[in-house]
Motif scaffolding. Sequence first.
Motif, PDB file in Angstrom:
ATOM      1  N   GLU A   1       1.345  -1.458  -0.023  1.00  0.00           N
ATOM      2  CA  GLU A   1      -0.181   0.624  -0.002  1.00  0.00           C
ATOM      3  C   GLU A   1       0.937   1.273  -0.320  1.00  0.00           C
ATOM      4  O   GLU A   1       0.403   2.286   0.034  1.00  0.00           O
ATOM      5  N   GLY A   2       1.961   1.128  -0.190  1.00  0.00           N
ATOM      6  CA  GLY A   2       3.111   2.750  -0.075  1.00  0.00           C
ATOM      7  C   GLY A   2       3.098   2.768   2.084  1.00  0.00           C
ATOM      8  O   GLY A   2       3.653   4.393   1.574  1.00  0.00           O
ATOM      9  N   TRP A   3       2.653   2.038   2.977  1.00  0.00           N
ATOM     10  CA  TRP A   3       2.834   2.665   3.790  1.00  0.00           C
ATOM     11  C   TRP A   3       3.384   2.213   5.198  1.00  0.00           C
ATOM     12  O   TRP A   3       3.891   2.064   5.861  1.00  0.00           O
ATOM     13  N   ALA A   4       4.992   1.280   4.164  1.00  0.00           N
ATOM     14  CA  ALA A   4       6.118   0.702   4.817  1.00  0.00           C
ATOM     15  C   ALA A   4       6.701   0.680   3.311  1.00  0.00           C
ATOM     16  O   ALA A   4       6.302   0.114   2.306  1.00  0.00           O
ATOM     17  N   VAL A   5       8.384   0.547   4.144  1.00  0.00           N
ATOM     18  CA  VAL A   5       9.289   0.518   2.661  1.00  0.00           C
ATOM     19  C   VAL A   5      10.343  -0.855   3.160  1.00  0.00           C
ATOM     20  O   VAL A   5      10.315  -0.602   4.307  1.00  0.00           O
ATOM     21  N   PRO A   6      11.179  -0.737   2.182  1.00  0.00           N
ATOM     22  CA  PRO A   6      12.407  -2.136   2.914  1.00  0.00           C
ATOM     23  C   PRO A   6      13.424  -1.120   4.215  1.00  0.00           C
ATOM     24  O   PRO A   6      13.203  -0.460   3.730  1.00  0.00           O
ATOM     25  N   PRO A   7      13.693  -1.864   5.051  1.00  0.00           N
ATOM     26  CA  PRO A   7      14.054  -1.697   5.841  1.00  0.00           C
ATOM     27  C   PRO A   7      15.464  -0.393   4.762  1.00  0.00           C
ATOM     28  O   PRO A   7      16.383  -0.532   3.996  1.00  0.00           O
ATOM     29  N   ALA A   8      15.484   0.321   5.737  1.00  0.00           N
ATOM     30  CA  ALA A   8      17.233   1.659   5.432  1.00  0.00           C
ATOM     31  C   ALA A   8      18.492   1.225   5.552  1.00  0.00           C
ATOM     32  O   ALA A   8      19.137   1.151   4.491  1.00  0.00           O
ATOM     33  N   LEU A   9      18.816   0.411   6.559  1.00  0.00           N
ATOM     34  CA  LEU A   9      20.034   0.082   6.754  1.00  0.00           C
ATOM     35  C   LEU A   9      19.678  -1.046   7.628  1.00  0.00           C
ATOM     36  O   LEU A   9      18.457  -2.260   7.503  1.00  0.00           O
ATOM     37  N   MET A  10      20.982  -2.333   7.167  1.00  0.00           N
ATOM     38  CA  MET A  10      21.033  -3.615   7.538  1.00  0.00           C
ATOM     39  C   MET A  10      21.774  -3.153   8.693  1.00  0.00           C
ATOM     40  O   MET A  10      22.900  -2.699   8.454  1.00  0.00           O
ATOM     41  N   PRO A  11      21.935  -4.199   9.360  1.00  0.00           N
ATOM     42  CA  PRO A  11      23.051  -4.801  10.508  1.00  0.00           C
ATOM     43  C   PRO A  11      24.160  -4.693   9.857  1.00  0.00           C
ATOM     44  O   PRO A  11      24.226  -5.435   8.725  1.00  0.00           O
ATOM     45  N   ARG A  12      25.607  -3.972  11.144  1.00  0.00           N
ATOM     46  CA  ARG A  12      26.495  -4.074  10.497  1.00  0.00           C
ATOM     47  C   ARG A  12      27.054  -6.122  10.196  1.00  0.00           C
ATOM     48  O   ARG A  12      27.818  -6.121   9.175  1.00  0.00           O
ATOM     49  N   TYR A  13      26.119  -6.839  10.658  1.00  0.00           N
ATOM     50  CA  TYR A  13      27.061  -8.112  10.574  1.00  0.00           C
ATOM     51  C   TYR A  13      26.055  -9.224   9.271  1.00  0.00           C
ATOM     52  O   TYR A  13      26.802  -9.370   8.891  1.00  0.00           O
ATOM     53  N   ALA A  14      25.736  -8.449   8.652  1.00  0.00           N
ATOM     54  CA  ALA A  14      24.948  -8.342   7.383  1.00  0.00           C
ATOM     55  C   ALA A  14      26.391  -8.408   6.346  1.00  0.00           C
ATOM     56  O   ALA A  14      25.976  -8.572   5.391  1.00  0.00           O
ATOM     57  N   HIS A  15      27.027  -6.796   6.222  1.00  0.00           N
ATOM     58  CA  HIS A  15      27.943  -6.658   5.343  1.00  0.00           C
ATOM     59  C   HIS A  15      29.640  -7.747   5.971  1.00  0.00           C
ATOM     60  O   HIS A  15      29.819  -7.703   4.845  1.00  0.00           O
ATOM     61  N   ASP A  16      29.689  -8.781   6.590  1.00  0.00           N
ATOM     62  CA  ASP A  16      30.684  -9.655   6.815  1.00  0.00           C
ATOM     63  C   ASP A  16      30.104 -10.656   6.240  1.00  0.00           C
ATOM     64  O   ASP A  16      29.333 -11.421   5.293  1.00  0.00           O
ATOM     65  N   ASP A  17      31.861 -10.674   5.083  1.00  0.00           N
ATOM     66  CA  ASP A  17      31.546 -12.136   4.586  1.00  0.00           C
ATOM     67  C   ASP A  17      31.000 -13.228   4.627  1.00  0.00           C
ATOM     68  O   ASP A  17      31.351 -14.097   3.695  1.00  0.00           O
ATOM     69  N   ARG A  18      31.080 -13.446   5.627  1.00  0.00           N
ATOM     70  CA  ARG A  18      30.625 -14.935   6.492  1.00  0.00           C
ATOM     71  C   ARG A  18      29.446 -14.403   6.956  1.00  0.00           C
ATOM     72  O   ARG A  18      28.829 -16.079   7.509  1.00  0.00           O
TER      73      ARG A  18
END
Length: 399
Positions: free
Chosen positions: A359-376
Amino acid sequence: MPVSAMHAPARALPPVAARIDAALVELDRQIDWLLALSPIDNDGAWQAFEASGFRQAPPLRYIDLEIDLDEARARLDALPLDDIESPLLSGLLSEKQRELERHLQLVRLRGTEGFVNASLDLFGGVDAGLRALADEILASVPHGVPLVADAGIDEVVEAVEAELDWYRGQAGDFKADVVVDTDIGSMMMVSHGTFYVDGGIRVPRARVQPLVQHEIGTHVVTRYNGGHQPLRQLEVGLAHYDALQEGLGVLAEYLAGYLPGDRLRVLAARVVAVDMAVAGEGIPRIHAFLRETHGLPTNEAFDIAVRALRGGGLTKDAVYLSGLRDLLAHLHAGGELGPLLRGKFALSHLPVVDRLEEEGWAVPPALMPRYAHDDRFADRLQRCRETGIADFFHMEPRA
């Protein structure tokens, strides 16, 4: 996380819904029930309990209340919920209004016999399946490799500030106040966007980052993401959001590389303590049972017992294990992690939040947690999808 082509772009809430949404956010900020139910002078309580030979605990003490409970209730009752333009928004905002009424009642009943029922109404209790899972964990999960508590307050605050700096590098408006307090009753906690850390904290260095990921990577990040939603309830939390939040927090510890068996045992012990508190047991009996039956350290058993008896019997501590259990079931079934970070909501609200996004009253997360940027990260998340909860721990820190 790109917006699906089937989803509408973000749009403002209708006028009445927007006014009620903003009013509920402000009331949520003022009804700081977690701080109101956090005992003070825990060191003094421990010393008195120890001096009694662990036979008698002093009454728990709390901060003075600053909110006028009757005035806050009147403001809640005055909200024109029937005038909300969208049935979808009406359902969510009405549900939140009812939850805030229960929060007020919980604070009002602090220290009285009626408190337990008010807590059960909000957070539920311990069902037979959850108690059986807690007993299984306490019976089967081994103690981890002993680690020296070699990180104190200076190192912890340095890690917290470095984490916040990293997020500010991703988003200039990312912020969280950091408060060092020797009397908060927890090693770390986040309340209304403020990060509290115990001034006397001492933890193994390997646990610093997992705990930071729990508090900042989950609670602060989802608050930030929710604050960028058209529906601001996703910032402060839709009704019954606690279980998913705490499940995500414990998951973050695992994804950060070190969730020891003793941490999982603590979550199970909290379930046992809550179950005993609801049955009318006090701090001495709960402490003795956790220490003598399940081998918890004396001071840790006391902390868990105090947490379960906050306010007169706060059942919230059971949601850490139930939230983790339900979150792992979601991941095992192929559910995605990213959509759960759009803000603060219950796992049962996931289809509703998806509908809000359409409906446009929510959007995807603006930020992902730092652990999600880890290569593992991908490998670690895959292990979460394959690991049962009784095996969801590390024997030693992961490199």
